[in-house]
Design a protein around this motif. Sequence first.
Motif, short mmCIF file in Angstrom:
data_model
loop_
_atom_site.label_atom_id
_atom_site.label_comp_id
_atom_site.label_asym_id
_atom_site.label_seq_id
_atom_site.Cartn_x
_atom_site.Cartn_y
_atom_site.Cartn_z
N ASN A 9 18.13 -51.57 84.58
CA ASN A 9 17.96 -50.66 85.72
C ASN A 9 18.23 -49.21 85.31
O ASN A 9 17.53 -48.30 85.76
N ILE A 10 19.23 -49.01 84.47
CA ILE A 10 19.55 -47.65 84.00
C ILE A 10 18.40 -47.11 83.15
O ILE A 10 17.98 -45.96 83.32
N ARG A 11 17.88 -47.94 82.27
CA ARG A 11 16.73 -47.51 81.45
C ARG A 11 15.53 -47.19 82.33
O ARG A 11 14.82 -46.20 82.10
N ASP A 12 15.28 -48.04 83.34
CA ASP A 12 14.14 -47.82 84.24
C ASP A 12 14.31 -46.53 85.04
O ASP A 12 13.35 -45.77 85.23
N LEU A 13 15.53 -46.25 85.51
CA LEU A 13 15.78 -45.02 86.26
C LEU A 13 15.61 -43.80 85.36
O LEU A 13 15.02 -42.80 85.78
N ALA A 14 16.07 -43.89 84.13
CA ALA A 14 15.90 -42.78 83.19
C ALA A 14 14.42 -42.53 82.91
O ALA A 14 13.96 -41.37 82.91
N GLU A 15 13.66 -43.60 82.72
CA GLU A 15 12.22 -43.47 82.45
C GLU A 15 11.49 -42.88 83.66
O GLU A 15 10.67 -41.98 83.53
N LEU A 16 11.78 -43.41 84.85
CA LEU A 16 11.15 -42.87 86.05
C LEU A 16 11.52 -41.41 86.25
O LEU A 16 10.66 -40.60 86.59
N SER A 17 12.76 -41.07 86.00
CA SER A 17 13.21 -39.69 86.15
C SER A 17 12.46 -38.76 85.20
O SER A 17 12.05 -37.66 85.59
N ALA A 18 12.28 -39.20 83.96
CA ALA A 18 11.53 -38.39 82.99
C ALA A 18 10.10 -38.17 83.46
O ALA A 18 9.58 -37.04 83.37
N ARG A 19 9.47 -39.19 83.99
CA ARG A 19 8.11 -39.04 84.51
C ARG A 19 8.05 -38.15 85.74
O ARG A 19 7.12 -37.38 85.93
N ALA A 20 9.07 -38.28 86.58
CA ALA A 20 9.07 -37.56 87.87
C ALA A 20 9.24 -36.06 87.71
O ALA A 20 8.94 -35.31 88.65
N VAL A 21 9.70 -35.60 86.57
CA VAL A 21 9.87 -34.16 86.34
C VAL A 21 8.56 -33.43 86.62
O VAL A 21 8.55 -32.36 87.21
N ASP A 22 7.45 -34.04 86.21
CA ASP A 22 6.13 -33.42 86.40
C ASP A 22 5.41 -33.89 87.65
O ASP A 22 4.23 -33.61 87.83
N HIS A 23 6.11 -34.64 88.51
CA HIS A 23 5.49 -35.18 89.71
C HIS A 23 6.28 -34.85 90.99
O HIS A 23 6.27 -35.62 91.95
N GLY A 24 6.99 -33.74 90.97
CA GLY A 24 7.67 -33.30 92.19
C GLY A 24 9.02 -33.94 92.45
O GLY A 24 9.59 -33.77 93.51
N GLY A 25 9.54 -34.69 91.47
CA GLY A 25 10.83 -35.36 91.64
C GLY A 25 10.66 -36.78 92.14
O GLY A 25 9.57 -37.36 92.04
N ILE A 26 11.74 -37.33 92.67
CA ILE A 26 11.76 -38.71 93.15
C ILE A 26 12.17 -38.73 94.60
O ILE A 26 13.11 -38.05 95.01
N ARG A 27 11.48 -39.53 95.39
CA ARG A 27 11.88 -39.79 96.77
C ARG A 27 12.62 -41.12 96.79
O ARG A 27 12.17 -42.10 96.22
N VAL A 28 13.79 -41.14 97.45
CA VAL A 28 14.63 -42.33 97.53
C VAL A 28 14.44 -42.97 98.89
O VAL A 28 14.76 -42.37 99.92
N TYR A 29 13.89 -44.17 98.92
CA TYR A 29 13.66 -44.92 100.16
C TYR A 29 14.58 -46.10 100.25
O TYR A 29 14.86 -46.76 99.31
#
Length: 113
Positions: free
Chosen positions: A93-113
Motif C-alpha cells: 500500500n505504501i509503494r502504491d501510494l508513493a507511485e500514485l503520488s508521483a503520477r499525480a504531480v502532473d495530474h492536479g494532485g490526488i482526490r481522497v474519497y
Amino acid sequence: MGYAFRCADDSGHNLSITGGEMVDVREVLRLAVSLAESEDIIQMHKFESNDSWIVTPEECREIARLLGGREGEYVVSEYCNFVDGVSDGLLGNIRDLAELSARAVDHGGIRVY
C-alpha cells in the motif's frame, strides 16, 4: 469505511485502501512526515477522512519522495518495530501510494474519497 485515491483530473490513476489498512498507511505517512520534518508541506488531516480532500501536486511530490523506494521501506520497517498487528499489505500500500503520488504531480494532485 474505505478510501479511494484518484488523480484530481480523473486521468484513470487510482488506488483503493480499506479503512483498516488505512490506519497503518496514515501512521506510516505521519512517521515519514515527522522524520523528514515535512509538516509544513503535507496536511495530514487530508488522510483522516474520505471527504473529497485534494492532496496538492506539491504534497504529492513530497509523499512520493518520502515513501518511494528505500525511504518507504525504511519507514515501514521502523513503524513495524513499534506496532503490533500491522496489516499484511502495508508495504504494498505504501509503494502504491508513493507511485500514485508521483503520477499525480502532473495530474492536479490526488482526490481522497
